[in-house]
Write a protein that holds these residues in place. Structure first.
Motif, mmCIF file in Angstrom:
data_model
loop_
_atom_site.group_PDB
_atom_site.id
_atom_site.type_symbol
_atom_site.label_atom_id
_atom_site.label_comp_id
_atom_site.label_asym_id
_atom_site.label_seq_id
_atom_site.Cartn_x
_atom_site.Cartn_y
_atom_site.Cartn_z
ATOM 1 N N ALA A 194 0.835 -1.169 0.077
ATOM 2 C CA ALA A 194 -0.017 0.000 0.131
ATOM 3 C C ALA A 194 0.962 1.350 0.070
ATOM 4 C CB ALA A 194 -0.873 0.073 1.287
ATOM 5 N N ARG A 195 1.737 1.240 0.758
ATOM 6 C CA ARG A 195 2.781 2.247 0.883
ATOM 7 C C ARG A 195 3.498 2.689 -0.497
ATOM 8 N NH1 ARG A 195 8.076 2.655 1.427
ATOM 9 N NH2 ARG A 195 8.165 0.528 2.388
ATOM 10 N N GLN A 231 9.567 6.763 6.199
ATOM 11 C CA GLN A 231 9.586 7.862 6.906
ATOM 12 C C GLN A 231 8.089 8.709 6.770
ATOM 13 O OE1 GLN A 231 11.976 8.768 9.465
ATOM 14 N NE2 GLN A 231 10.299 10.031 10.013
ATOM 15 N N GLN A 232 7.714 8.984 5.611
ATOM 16 C CA GLN A 232 6.648 9.616 5.267
ATOM 17 C C GLN A 232 5.499 9.025 5.676
ATOM 18 O OE1 GLN A 232 7.146 9.656 0.850
ATOM 19 N NE2 GLN A 232 7.547 11.630 0.844
ATOM 20 N N LEU A 233 5.392 7.783 5.673
ATOM 21 C CA LEU A 233 4.300 7.063 6.410
ATOM 22 C C LEU A 233 4.342 7.084 7.758
ATOM 23 C CD1 LEU A 233 1.569 5.298 6.370
ATOM 24 C CD2 LEU A 233 3.199 3.220 6.172
ATOM 25 N N ALA A 234 5.605 7.007 8.565
ATOM 26 C CA ALA A 234 5.619 7.117 9.899
ATOM 27 C C ALA A 234 5.241 8.578 10.205
ATOM 28 C CB ALA A 234 7.020 6.849 10.188
ATOM 29 N N ASP A 235 5.787 9.662 9.661
ATOM 30 C CA ASP A 235 5.216 10.994 10.092
ATOM 31 C C ASP A 235 3.793 11.032 9.996
ATOM 32 O OD1 ASP A 235 8.201 11.635 10.223
ATOM 33 O OD2 ASP A 235 7.943 12.398 8.557
ATOM 34 N N ALA A 236 3.158 10.494 8.965
ATOM 35 C CA ALA A 236 1.756 11.050 8.663
ATOM 36 C C ALA A 236 1.005 10.124 9.752
ATOM 37 C CB ALA A 236 1.534 10.294 7.273
ATOM 38 N N ILE A 280 7.006 1.555 11.517
ATOM 39 C CA ILE A 280 6.571 1.121 10.109
ATOM 40 C C ILE A 280 7.525 -0.127 9.435
ATOM 41 C CG2 ILE A 280 6.434 1.790 7.671
ATOM 42 C CD1 ILE A 280 4.326 2.994 10.074
ATOM 43 N N ASN A 281 8.929 -0.059 9.733
ATOM 44 C CA ASN A 281 9.716 -1.234 9.322
ATOM 45 C C ASN A 281 9.488 -2.492 10.080
ATOM 46 O OD1 ASN A 281 12.005 -2.946 9.473
ATOM 47 N ND2 ASN A 281 12.935 -1.378 8.123
#
Length: 87
Positions: free
Chosen positions: A8-9, A17-22, A30-31
């Motif tokens: 999905a990412r 990092q972008q997903l983690a921030d969001a 996330i990893n």
């Protein structure tokens, strides 16, 4: 729990990092989720589903404690008013 977070990412063109921030978590979280080392909380799974604009069921799948995948390994038979799960 199996998940399709990485897929999905990638579909969204997002980095970890972008997903983690969001989602308000660390990149390491996330990893760990993507590699199956960590099961996200319900709240986090809902946040990620919202970020991806998908249903939670589209990005995660529950595996039973004994390793049975209910989408593949369980047959439900209805007999009168009782339901039996056979594997």
């Amino acid at each position: 729990m199996k998940n399709k977070i990485k897929v999905a990412r990638a579909e969204q063109g997002m980095t970890q990092q972008q997903l983690a921030d969001a989602a308000g978590v660390s990149r390491q979280t996330i990893n760990a989720i993507e590699s199956g080392k960590f099961v996200p909380s319900t709240v986090l799974a809902l946040k990620m589903a919202q970020i991806f604009r998908k249903a939670v069921e589209e990005i995660t799948r529950l595996l039973l404690e004994n390793g049975i995948d209910p989408e593949k390994d369980v047959t439900i038979e209805f007999k009168s008013e009782q339901a039996e799960c056979l594997s």
